[in-house]
Design a protein around this motif. Structure first.
Motif, PDB file in Angstrom:
ATOM      1  N   THR A  81       0.846  -1.197   0.000  1.00 44.48           N
ATOM      2  CA  THR A  81       0.000   0.000   0.000  1.00 44.48           C
ATOM      3  C   THR A  81       0.876   1.239   0.000  1.00 44.48           C
ATOM      4  O   THR A  81       1.951   1.256   0.586  1.00 44.48           O
ATOM      5  CB  THR A  81      -0.916   0.054   1.243  1.00 44.48           C
ATOM      6  OG1 THR A  81      -0.115   0.090   2.407  1.00 44.48           O
ATOM      7  CG2 THR A  81      -1.861  -1.132   1.290  1.00 44.48           C
ATOM      8  N   GLU A  82       0.388   2.263  -0.688  1.00 49.77           N
ATOM      9  CA  GLU A  82       1.064   3.556  -0.693  1.00 49.77           C
ATOM     10  C   GLU A  82       0.014   4.605  -0.369  1.00 49.77           C
ATOM     11  O   GLU A  82      -0.946   4.782  -1.122  1.00 49.77           O
ATOM     12  CB  GLU A  82       1.682   3.824  -2.063  1.00 49.77           C
ATOM     13  CG  GLU A  82       2.606   5.008  -2.070  1.00 49.77           C
ATOM     14  CD  GLU A  82       3.337   5.123  -3.395  1.00 49.77           C
ATOM     15  OE1 GLU A  82       3.334   6.246  -3.939  1.00 49.77           O
ATOM     16  OE2 GLU A  82       3.892   4.126  -3.864  1.00 49.77           O
ATOM     17  N   GLY A  83       0.155   5.249   0.768  1.00 50.91           N
ATOM     18  CA  GLY A  83      -0.840   6.188   1.282  1.00 50.91           C
ATOM     19  C   GLY A  83      -1.252   5.725   2.669  1.00 50.91           C
ATOM     20  O   GLY A  83      -1.163   4.546   2.986  1.00 50.91           O
ATOM     21  N   GLY A  84      -1.711   6.632   3.497  1.00 47.58           N
ATOM     22  CA  GLY A  84      -1.950   6.282   4.893  1.00 47.58           C
ATOM     23  C   GLY A  84      -3.391   6.191   5.330  1.00 47.58           C
ATOM     24  O   GLY A  84      -3.661   6.193   6.526  1.00 47.58           O
ATOM     25  N   THR A  87      -5.635   0.969   7.309  1.00 48.02           N
ATOM     26  CA  THR A  87      -4.877   0.245   8.321  1.00 48.02           C
ATOM     27  C   THR A  87      -5.105  -1.242   8.113  1.00 48.02           C
ATOM     28  O   THR A  87      -6.251  -1.678   7.981  1.00 48.02           O
ATOM     29  CB  THR A  87      -5.346   0.647   9.733  1.00 48.02           C
ATOM     30  OG1 THR A  87      -5.138   2.056   9.893  1.00 48.02           O
ATOM     31  CG2 THR A  87      -4.590  -0.102  10.805  1.00 48.02           C
ATOM     32  N   TYR A 104      -8.137  -4.453   5.108  1.00 50.83           N
ATOM     33  CA  TYR A 104      -7.824  -3.128   5.630  1.00 50.83           C
ATOM     34  C   TYR A 104      -9.089  -2.456   6.150  1.00 50.83           C
ATOM     35  O   TYR A 104     -10.187  -2.729   5.672  1.00 50.83           O
ATOM     36  CB  TYR A 104      -7.234  -2.227   4.525  1.00 50.83           C
ATOM     37  CG  TYR A 104      -6.013  -2.813   3.880  1.00 50.83           C
ATOM     38  CD1 TYR A 104      -4.749  -2.596   4.418  1.00 50.83           C
ATOM     39  CD2 TYR A 104      -6.117  -3.595   2.739  1.00 50.83           C
ATOM     40  CE1 TYR A 104      -3.618  -3.143   3.828  1.00 50.83           C
ATOM     41  CE2 TYR A 104      -4.992  -4.149   2.144  1.00 50.83           C
ATOM     42  CZ  TYR A 104      -3.749  -3.923   2.694  1.00 50.83           C
ATOM     43  OH  TYR A 104      -2.630  -4.466   2.108  1.00 50.83           O
ATOM     44  N   VAL A 112      -5.242   5.791  -1.394  1.00 51.15           N
ATOM     45  CA  VAL A 112      -4.270   4.712  -1.236  1.00 51.15           C
ATOM     46  C   VAL A 112      -4.191   3.935  -2.536  1.00 51.15           C
ATOM     47  O   VAL A 112      -5.198   3.652  -3.164  1.00 51.15           O
ATOM     48  CB  VAL A 112      -4.679   3.755  -0.089  1.00 51.15           C
ATOM     49  CG1 VAL A 112      -3.710   2.605   0.033  1.00 51.15           C
ATOM     50  CG2 VAL A 112      -4.787   4.501   1.219  1.00 51.15           C
TER      51      VAL A 112
END
Length: 130
Positions: A81-84, A87, A104, A112
């Motif tokens: 994953t890229e971006g926050g 979770t 997630y 994301v």
């Protein structure tokens, strides 16, 4: 003129009017979705390899689960994953060698990109959390 003719014409006109009221608009032959808002975002998403290339919207607090079916000879790499905004949560068991499973929870607003590879094939999905 018979009595049913005006009713039939009105029904036909209504059907044609409604047919033009789609969710997206056409842009050079491809469907374009409206900008996502919290109201039109999914509360849960289940993704597979067929979803590659899509941009999806997930409501804040919602869950995303994905399953990519592979095999021993050409396994899927773990999902990155890229971006926050998401979770990682427990995705359960991976039953078959070569599969990639992930889950997630949408914790905060943002975008994301999820990616994985399978031999030379690249899987990519963009998720907007609203």
């Amino acid at each position: 003129m018979r009595r049913t003719t005006p009713f039939a014409l009105a029904a036909l006109a209504a059907a044609l009017l409604l047919a033009g009221c789609g969710e997206g608009r056409s842009d050079a032959g491809r469907s374009v979705s409206p900008e996502p808002t919290r109201e039109n975002c999914a509360g849960a998403l289940r993704l597979t390899a067929a979803d590659s290339g899509r941009t999806l919207c997930l409501a804040k607090g919602g869950e995303l689960r994905l399953s990519l079916d592979g095999d021993k000879a050409r396994p899927w790499k773990p999902v990155r994953t890229e971006g926050g905004a998401l979770t990682a949560i427990n995705s359960g068991f991976v039953l078959q060698p070569g599969d990639a499973n992930a889950a997630y929870r949408a914790e905060k607003t943002g975008t994301v990109e999820l990616t994985s590879t399978h031999g030379t094939e690249r899987w990519q999905v963009t998720v907007r959390v609203r």
